[in-house]
Design an enzyme around this catalytic site. Structure first.
Site, mmCIF file in Angstrom:
data_model
loop_
_atom_site.group_PDB
_atom_site.id
_atom_site.type_symbol
_atom_site.label_atom_id
_atom_site.label_comp_id
_atom_site.label_asym_id
_atom_site.label_seq_id
_atom_site.Cartn_x
_atom_site.Cartn_y
_atom_site.Cartn_z
ATOM 1 N NE ARG A 20 -3.553 -0.382 2.348
ATOM 2 C CZ ARG A 20 -4.658 -0.563 1.625
ATOM 3 N NH1 ARG A 20 -5.178 0.458 0.980
ATOM 4 N NH2 ARG A 20 -5.225 -1.739 1.542
ATOM 5 C CG ASP B 59 -11.873 1.327 -2.508
ATOM 6 O OD1 ASP B 59 -10.828 1.371 -1.849
ATOM 7 O OD2 ASP B 59 -13.008 1.332 -2.003
ATOM 8 C CB CYS C 54 -7.052 23.503 3.116
ATOM 9 S SG CYS C 54 -7.724 21.969 2.454
#
Length: 381
Positions: free
Chosen positions: A64, A139, A193
């Site tokens: 991962r 996914d 952000c």
């Protein structure tokens, strides 16, 4: 331009054109080593236990964290995005206690099927054109798609840890194509952000331990979808009527103002999933559940976990008419359902009614169910 560069340019242009043709809203390319910070961040997340019962995250940690461990031959990673921004405010249903809130992404067909079918079409044509090997993921493999998407320039990971796009807000499905072909790489997107913390403040369960850090054990999406056991009693009232997932942090993002006009491929929600009644779901047996959610991602959690979630919504509703719908579930074959029926009934009945109902029910074969009755009796005045 040297021949190798011309070939990379042609193949890059080709895969992006194919992506647009198949309805993807964004397509960018990054290198396999583009997320060097991922291993340390993932290790920290796992060490803190923020993954909860998602043991598969720890089991696949090495693959991962580094795409080259997953597939050593990969030379380029193409990341695709499809906008699923809703045409309405998904938080409106939260003020309807007799109705259930289902996450926007699950109000249509399973996005895995939609994305993977189109990705395979792109991959097949690209593999023939490039004469290269390809693998596609939606996914379904240990791929950190959000960091890769940010590295490819599709957007950036916001403080809610989800990908944010300047053109599509927080509403994006992601998929990826790994290939042995040589392609041109796009520049990463920087974080936009700023000082905004709308997504953090919107979380009903305070699941963000800090900006950019999520404790899944407190996240409603994790609790209602991934978590199989009883849900923390302290968090149940905060779940409200959310029976599958939670859109609050996504919906709060100010960048969503660009999402509605950005995509021609907006997916249309099933009308019966926009604000369904709680009572009808409480009557679902397994065949009815499977039939109703055929082709939906909701189907994957199974009837028992789903009804467990609906019972939490019933207990939070304050609607005494739901007592009659909860009573049969106190004798359901599933311990998860029986235990949550006890909690829901303790919230909907008066203290006297619940004591009378619960008398003799402390001998359930399941320890978790016995705990629910004992806790409810103790909490009742």
């Amino acid at each position: 331009m040297p021949g190798a560069d011309r070939l990379r340019q042609r193949l890059t242009d080709f895969v992006k054109a194919e992506a647009a043709d198949k309805g993807f809203d964004l397509c960018r390319i990054t290198r396999p080593d583009a997320i060097p910070q991922a291993p340390a961040r993932l290790a920290e997340f796992l060490a803190a236990g923020y993954h909860g019962s998602m043991d598969w995250m720890a089991e696949t940690e090495a693959r991962r964290a580094d795409p080259r461990v997953l597939w050593g031959e990969v030379r380029a990673i193409v990341v695709f995005a499809m906008n699923y921004g809703p045409a309405h405010d998904p938080r409106a249903v939260l003020s309807m206690p007799d109705r259930a809130a289902i996450s926007v992404y699950a109000q249509n067909r399973d996005y895995h099927d939609i994305m993977k079918g189109r990705l395979k079409e792109v991959a097949t044509r690209f593999a023939v054109r490039a004469g290269a090997d390809v693998k596609v993921f939606v996914d379904t493999a240990p791929v950190m798609e959000k960091p890769l998407a940010a590295a490819a320039g599709l957007g950036w990971q916001g403080k809610h840890t989800n990908l944010v796009s300047r053109t599509h807000g927080s509403w994006l499905f992601l998929g990826s194509l790994f290939t042995t072909a040589e392609l041109l790489f796009d520049d990463p997107e920087r974080d936009h952000c700023g000082s905004c913390r709308a997504c953090l403040d919107a979380c009903p369960t305070d699941a963000f331990v800090a900006p950019y850090r999520l404790d899944a054990r407190r996240c409603i999406s994790y609790l209602t979808i991934e978590h199989k056991g009883p849900i923390d009693p302290e968090l149940r009232p905060r779940i409200g009527n959310r029976i599958y997932g939670c859109d609050d942090c996504l919906a709060a993002c100010p960048w969503n103002k660009f999402a509605a006009a950005a995509a021609e491929m907006k997916l249309t929600a099933r009308e019966e999933l926009k604000a369904p009644g709680i009572a009808g779901f409480l009557a679902f047996d397994d065949p009815a559940f499977r039939a109703f959610f055929s082709g939906s991602p909701v189907k994957r959690i199974g009837r028992d976990r789903f009804v467990r979630n609906v019972l939490i919504a019933a207990g939070n509703s304050g609607d005494r008419t739901l007592i009659a719908h909860c009573l049969p579930l106190a004798d359901d074959p599933s311990p998860a359902v029986r235990g949550m029926a006890a909690w829901a009934l303790s919230r909907l009945m008066t203290a006297g009614e619940f004591r009378q109902f619960a008398a003799g029910r402390n001998e359930d074969a399941d320890a978790d169910v016995r705990v629910e009755y004992e806790r409810a009796r103790t909490a009742s005045p």
